[in-house]
Design a protein around this motif. Structure first.
Motif, PDB file in Angstrom:
ATOM      1  N   LEU A  51       7.847  69.897 -21.036  1.00 15.06           N
ATOM      2  CA  LEU A  51       7.527  70.042 -22.358  1.00 15.06           C
ATOM      3  C   LEU A  51       9.095  70.324 -23.352  1.00 15.06           C
ATOM      4  O   LEU A  51       8.704  70.178 -24.589  1.00 15.06           O
ATOM      5  N   ILE A  52       9.858  71.067 -22.688  1.00 16.50           N
ATOM      6  CA  ILE A  52      11.171  70.978 -23.457  1.00 16.50           C
ATOM      7  C   ILE A  52      11.658  69.805 -23.754  1.00 16.50           C
ATOM      8  O   ILE A  52      12.247  69.324 -24.977  1.00 16.50           O
ATOM      9  N   GLY A  53      11.650  68.846 -22.659  1.00 15.96           N
ATOM     10  CA  GLY A  53      12.370  67.403 -23.016  1.00 15.96           C
ATOM     11  C   GLY A  53      11.433  66.696 -24.144  1.00 15.96           C
ATOM     12  O   GLY A  53      11.981  65.860 -24.945  1.00 15.96           O
ATOM     13  N   SER A  54      10.087  66.845 -23.842  1.00 15.47           N
ATOM     14  CA  SER A  54       9.224  66.044 -24.873  1.00 15.47           C
ATOM     15  C   SER A  54       9.400  66.815 -26.265  1.00 15.47           C
ATOM     16  O   SER A  54       9.443  65.758 -27.322  1.00 15.47           O
ATOM     17  N   THR A  55       9.324  68.052 -26.303  1.00 16.06           N
ATOM     18  CA  THR A  55       9.430  68.451 -27.705  1.00 16.06           C
ATOM     19  C   THR A  55      10.895  68.200 -28.356  1.00 16.06           C
ATOM     20  O   THR A  55      11.083  67.757 -29.443  1.00 16.06           O
ATOM     21  N   LEU A  56      11.874  68.300 -27.741  1.00 17.14           N
ATOM     22  CA  LEU A  56      13.237  67.920 -28.096  1.00 17.14           C
ATOM     23  C   LEU A  56      13.403  66.467 -28.582  1.00 17.14           C
ATOM     24  O   LEU A  56      13.761  65.919 -29.469  1.00 17.14           O
ATOM     25  N   SER A  57      12.618  65.650 -27.712  1.00 11.58           N
ATOM     26  CA  SER A  57      12.688  64.252 -28.040  1.00 11.58           C
ATOM     27  C   SER A  57      11.913  63.800 -29.419  1.00 11.58           C
ATOM     28  O   SER A  57      12.404  63.090 -30.265  1.00 11.58           O
ATOM     29  N   ASN A  58      10.673  64.426 -29.518  1.00  9.16           N
ATOM     30  CA  ASN A  58      10.023  64.266 -30.649  1.00  9.16           C
ATOM     31  C   ASN A  58      10.845  64.851 -31.880  1.00  9.16           C
ATOM     32  O   ASN A  58      10.470  64.240 -33.027  1.00  9.16           O
ATOM     33  N   ILE A  59      11.349  65.933 -31.880  1.00  8.98           N
ATOM     34  CA  ILE A  59      12.199  66.586 -32.943  1.00  8.98           C
ATOM     35  C   ILE A  59      13.139  65.736 -33.332  1.00  8.98           C
ATOM     36  O   ILE A  59      13.505  65.430 -34.570  1.00  8.98           O
ATOM     37  N   VAL A  60      14.008  65.145 -32.647  1.00  5.66           N
ATOM     38  CA  VAL A  60      15.120  64.432 -32.863  1.00  5.66           C
ATOM     39  C   VAL A  60      14.508  63.020 -33.323  1.00  5.66           C
ATOM     40  O   VAL A  60      15.356  62.541 -34.273  1.00  5.66           O
ATOM     41  N   SER A  61      13.528  62.594 -32.797  1.00  3.63           N
ATOM     42  CA  SER A  61      13.258  61.244 -33.343  1.00  3.63           C
ATOM     43  C   SER A  61      12.588  61.739 -34.898  1.00  3.63           C
ATOM     44  O   SER A  61      13.019  60.497 -35.523  1.00  3.63           O
ATOM     45  N   SER A  62      11.861  62.556 -35.060  1.00  4.78           N
ATOM     46  CA  SER A  62      11.412  62.867 -36.419  1.00  4.78           C
ATOM     47  C   SER A  62      12.523  63.088 -37.367  1.00  4.78           C
ATOM     48  O   SER A  62      12.491  62.605 -38.544  1.00  4.78           O
ATOM     49  N   THR A  63      13.248  63.909 -36.999  1.00  2.00           N
ATOM     50  CA  THR A  63      14.776  64.106 -37.799  1.00  2.00           C
ATOM     51  C   THR A  63      15.424  62.636 -38.149  1.00  2.00           C
ATOM     52  O   THR A  63      15.892  62.461 -39.414  1.00  2.00           O
ATOM     53  N   LEU A  64      15.553  62.232 -37.219  1.00  4.02           N
ATOM     54  CA  LEU A  64      16.556  60.831 -37.333  1.00  4.02           C
ATOM     55  C   LEU A  64      15.786  59.821 -38.241  1.00  4.02           C
ATOM     56  O   LEU A  64      16.237  59.210 -39.038  1.00  4.02           O
ATOM     57  N   ALA A  65      14.285  59.797 -38.131  1.00  5.90           N
ATOM     58  CA  ALA A  65      13.478  58.807 -38.910  1.00  5.90           C
ATOM     59  C   ALA A  65      13.443  59.222 -40.264  1.00  5.90           C
ATOM     60  O   ALA A  65      13.594  58.421 -41.201  1.00  5.90           O
ATOM     61  N   THR A  66      13.256  60.754 -40.390  1.00  5.13           N
ATOM     62  CA  THR A  66      13.371  61.060 -41.866  1.00  5.13           C
ATOM     63  C   THR A  66      14.759  60.772 -42.594  1.00  5.13           C
ATOM     64  O   THR A  66      14.733  60.442 -43.865  1.00  5.13           O
ATOM     65  N   LEU A  67      15.662  61.039 -41.803  1.00  2.00           N
ATOM     66  CA  LEU A  67      17.094  60.539 -42.473  1.00  2.00           C
ATOM     67  C   LEU A  67      17.226  59.453 -42.862  1.00  2.00           C
ATOM     68  O   LEU A  67      17.922  59.281 -44.125  1.00  2.00           O
ATOM     69  N   ILE A  68      16.842  58.405 -41.974  1.00  4.56           N
ATOM     70  CA  ILE A  68      17.100  57.201 -42.212  1.00  4.56           C
ATOM     71  C   ILE A  68      16.052  56.604 -43.394  1.00  4.56           C
ATOM     72  O   ILE A  68      16.553  55.712 -44.235  1.00  4.56           O
ATOM     73  N   GLY A  69      14.770  57.032 -43.241  1.00  2.00           N
ATOM     74  CA  GLY A  69      13.915  56.760 -44.362  1.00  2.00           C
ATOM     75  C   GLY A  69      14.197  57.373 -45.965  1.00  2.00           C
ATOM     76  O   GLY A  69      14.362  56.492 -46.716  1.00  2.00           O
ATOM     77  N   GLN A  70      14.820  58.519 -45.823  1.00  2.00           N
ATOM     78  CA  GLN A  70      15.355  58.919 -47.068  1.00  2.00           C
ATOM     79  C   GLN A  70      16.415  58.290 -47.549  1.00  2.00           C
ATOM     80  O   GLN A  70      16.759  58.171 -49.017  1.00  2.00           O
ATOM     81  N   ARG A  71      17.477  57.896 -46.704  1.00  2.00           N
ATOM     82  CA  ARG A  71      18.592  57.070 -47.039  1.00  2.00           C
ATOM     83  C   ARG A  71      18.307  55.847 -47.684  1.00  2.00           C
ATOM     84  O   ARG A  71      19.124  55.584 -48.678  1.00  2.00           O
ATOM     85  N   PHE A  72      17.503  55.042 -47.007  1.00  2.00           N
ATOM     86  CA  PHE A  72      17.295  53.781 -47.605  1.00  2.00           C
ATOM     87  C   PHE A  72      16.150  53.800 -48.840  1.00  2.00           C
ATOM     88  O   PHE A  72      16.195  52.951 -49.822  1.00  2.00           O
ATOM     89  N   TYR A  73      14.961  54.804 -48.742  1.00  4.16           N
ATOM     90  CA  TYR A  73      14.024  54.693 -49.703  1.00  4.16           C
ATOM     91  C   TYR A  73      13.869  55.826 -50.558  1.00  4.16           C
ATOM     92  O   TYR A  73      12.898  56.116 -51.252  1.00  4.16           O
ATOM     93  N   GLY A  74      14.810  56.812 -50.392  1.00  6.09           N
ATOM     94  CA  GLY A  74      14.429  58.268 -51.135  1.00  6.09           C
ATOM     95  C   GLY A  74      13.449  59.002 -50.653  1.00  6.09           C
ATOM     96  O   GLY A  74      13.192  59.031 -49.473  1.00  6.09           O
ATOM     97  N   ASN A  75      12.751  59.734 -51.521  1.00  6.20           N
ATOM     98  CA  ASN A  75      11.574  60.675 -51.071  1.00  6.20           C
ATOM     99  C   ASN A  75      10.309  59.727 -50.303  1.00  6.20           C
ATOM    100  O   ASN A  75       9.708  60.224 -49.503  1.00  6.20           O
TER     101      ASN A  75
END
Length: 204
Positions: A51-75
């Motif tokens: 659960l630690i590994g799964s939670t960290l993986s999902n958090i990192v995935s969502s953080t990276l996806a949010t940063l990439i999405g915000q950089r290319f398409y804003g809000n």
């Protein structure tokens, strides 16, 4: 996402493995079986790592996806990334690996046991902390983790297992094994032959 899929599959594989077949392999000194059996003896530690590994993986995935999405398409990119990532995680990190693990639990459990074993060692302090908090919380509800019930089969359940194993046993062997289960209900009258019904030859 790949790491998240690994932990999802490992969880189902470990928890779905046939315990009786596992014990048989342990007796045959199978190293993978011994490792899996040792890890399953303390399920709270195993689940903590997963659960630690799964939670960290999902958090990192969502953080990276949010940063990439915000950089290319804003809000608007944040919303796009959230929807897209939810679909990807649901399909490729949850449904697919868990389905494969449910179909091939032993193979998945054996293959994932070594990485999970190393992760248990690396994350030992964090695992102990999470396990201690979880066990403390469970004790509040009267759940004793140190008193794990061993899986046992009743005579009726064992009879069902034998009947379902018909493809692996000859009919006569199957009937012999099932008849053994009926011995405890048999009486002397059911087994013995009365003296008057015996046909014999004078030994002299």
């Amino acid at each position: 996402i790949i790491l998240s899929a690994f932990f999802s599959g490992a969880e189902i594989g470990m928890m779905s493995i046939n315990r009786y077949r596992l014990r048989h392999l342990v007796k045959k000194k199978n190293k993978q079986a011994i490792r899996v059996n040792q890890m399953l003896s303390r399920p709270e530690k195993l689940l903590s790592v997963i659960l630690i590994g799964s939670t960290l993986s999902n958090i990192v995935s969502s953080t990276l996806a949010t940063l990439i999405g915000q950089r290319f398409y804003g809000n608007a990119g944040v919303a796009i990334a959230t929807v897209l990532l939810t679909f990807i995680i649901l399909v490729f990190s949850e449904v697919v690996p868990k389905t494969v693990a449910a179909l091939y639990p032993q193979w998945v459990a054996f293959k994932s046991s070594r990485p999970l074993w190393f992760l248990q060692i690396i994350m030992l302090p964090l695992v102990y902390a999470v396990s201690w908090i979880a066990n403390l919380f469970l004790r509040c509800f009267g759940v004793a983790v140190d008193k794990i019930q061993k899986e046992t089969l009743s005579s009726e359940e064992l009879r069902t297992v034998m009947l379902e194993a018909g493809g692996f046993l000859q009919n006569e062997h199957q009937s012999m094994l099932i008849s053994l289960l009926d011995l405890e209900q048999a009486t002397v009258e059911d087994i013995m032959i009365r003296k008057g019904d015996i046909v014999g030859i004078d030994v002299n």
